[in-house]
Design a protein around this motif. Structure first.
Motif, PDB file in Angstrom:
ATOM      1  N   UNK A 135       0.825  -1.217   0.000  1.00 39.61           N
ATOM      2  CA  UNK A 135       0.000   0.000   0.000  1.00 39.61           C
ATOM      3  C   UNK A 135       0.860   1.269   0.000  1.00 39.61           C
ATOM      4  N   UNK A 136       2.158   1.096  -0.135  1.00 36.81           N
ATOM      5  CA  UNK A 136       3.061   2.246  -0.213  1.00 36.81           C
ATOM      6  C   UNK A 136       3.366   2.908   1.117  1.00 36.81           C
ATOM      7  N   UNK A 137       3.104   2.204   2.212  1.00 39.79           N
ATOM      8  CA  UNK A 137       3.386   2.762   3.537  1.00 39.79           C
ATOM      9  C   UNK A 137       4.890   2.740   3.774  1.00 39.79           C
ATOM     10  N   UNK A 138       5.420   3.861   4.201  1.00 38.40           N
ATOM     11  CA  UNK A 138       6.841   3.945   4.546  1.00 38.40           C
ATOM     12  C   UNK A 138       7.013   3.514   5.998  1.00 38.40           C
ATOM     13  N   UNK A 139       8.232   3.374   6.418  1.00 38.34           N
ATOM     14  CA  UNK A 139       8.570   3.045   7.805  1.00 38.34           C
ATOM     15  C   UNK A 139       8.171   1.632   8.208  1.00 38.34           C
ATOM     16  N   UNK A 140       8.183   0.717   7.237  1.00 41.04           N
ATOM     17  CA  UNK A 140       7.912  -0.688   7.514  1.00 41.04           C
ATOM     18  C   UNK A 140       9.276  -1.365   7.656  1.00 41.04           C
ATOM     19  N   UNK A 141       9.566  -1.955   8.817  1.00 41.49           N
ATOM     20  CA  UNK A 141      10.877  -2.569   9.017  1.00 41.49           C
ATOM     21  C   UNK A 141      11.099  -3.809   8.156  1.00 41.49           C
TER      22      UNK A 141
END
Length: 142
Positions: A135-141
């Motif tokens: 979904x294009x979410x940033x800050x995913x480790x």
């Protein structure tokens, strides 16, 4: 004294993180009502959610909503449950979990640490991370 959540966020205790930025962290609970049960937690140690800065509260909920949308898809759940209890750890946290009925809202029915399957927990964390990335979410480790 630091809460158990502060220790997880600081890396002093292990955690299966699915999201992390400067102000919010999200990781799987060790006692889930269902696999995929995630805690969305402010980095700042604030006991009551009603004491959070409104901007931080809004961001916490934005992250919870994104994770909830992924949980619905990743676990084929009719809904994503959302619960604020806060008595077990004095650090604001939102429970987000796959929900098919109201049973998930009873935290007394959660699996104990010794009852969870580590492989299923790892798989659940990866499914959520993959869904957030898709979904294009940033800050995913990881």
């Amino acid at each position: 004294m630091a809460s158990v959540f502060s220790k997880i966020i600081a890396g002093e205790l292990p955690g299966r993180f699915v999201y992390r930025d400067d102000t919010v962290a999200a990781f799987l609970t060790i006692e889930p009502v269902a696999y995929g049960h995630t805690l969305v937690v402010p980095v700042e140690e604030v006991d009551r959610w009603t004491d959070l800065d409104p901007a931080l509260w809004a961001h916490l909920n934005e992250v919870a909503q994104r994770i909830g949308a992924v949980i619905v898809d990743a676990f084929d759940a009719p809904r994503a449950g959302y619960l604020i209890a806060g008595f077990e750890v004095p650090h604001t946290h939102i429970h987000v979990f796959p929900a098919a009925d109201m049973s998930g809202y009873n935290l007394a029915t959660a699996l104990g640490m010794d009852e969870t399957d580590p492989q299923r927990m790892d798989d659940a964390a990866e499914r959520i991370r993959a869904g957030l990335r898709a979904r294009g979410v940033e800050n995913v480790p990881g």
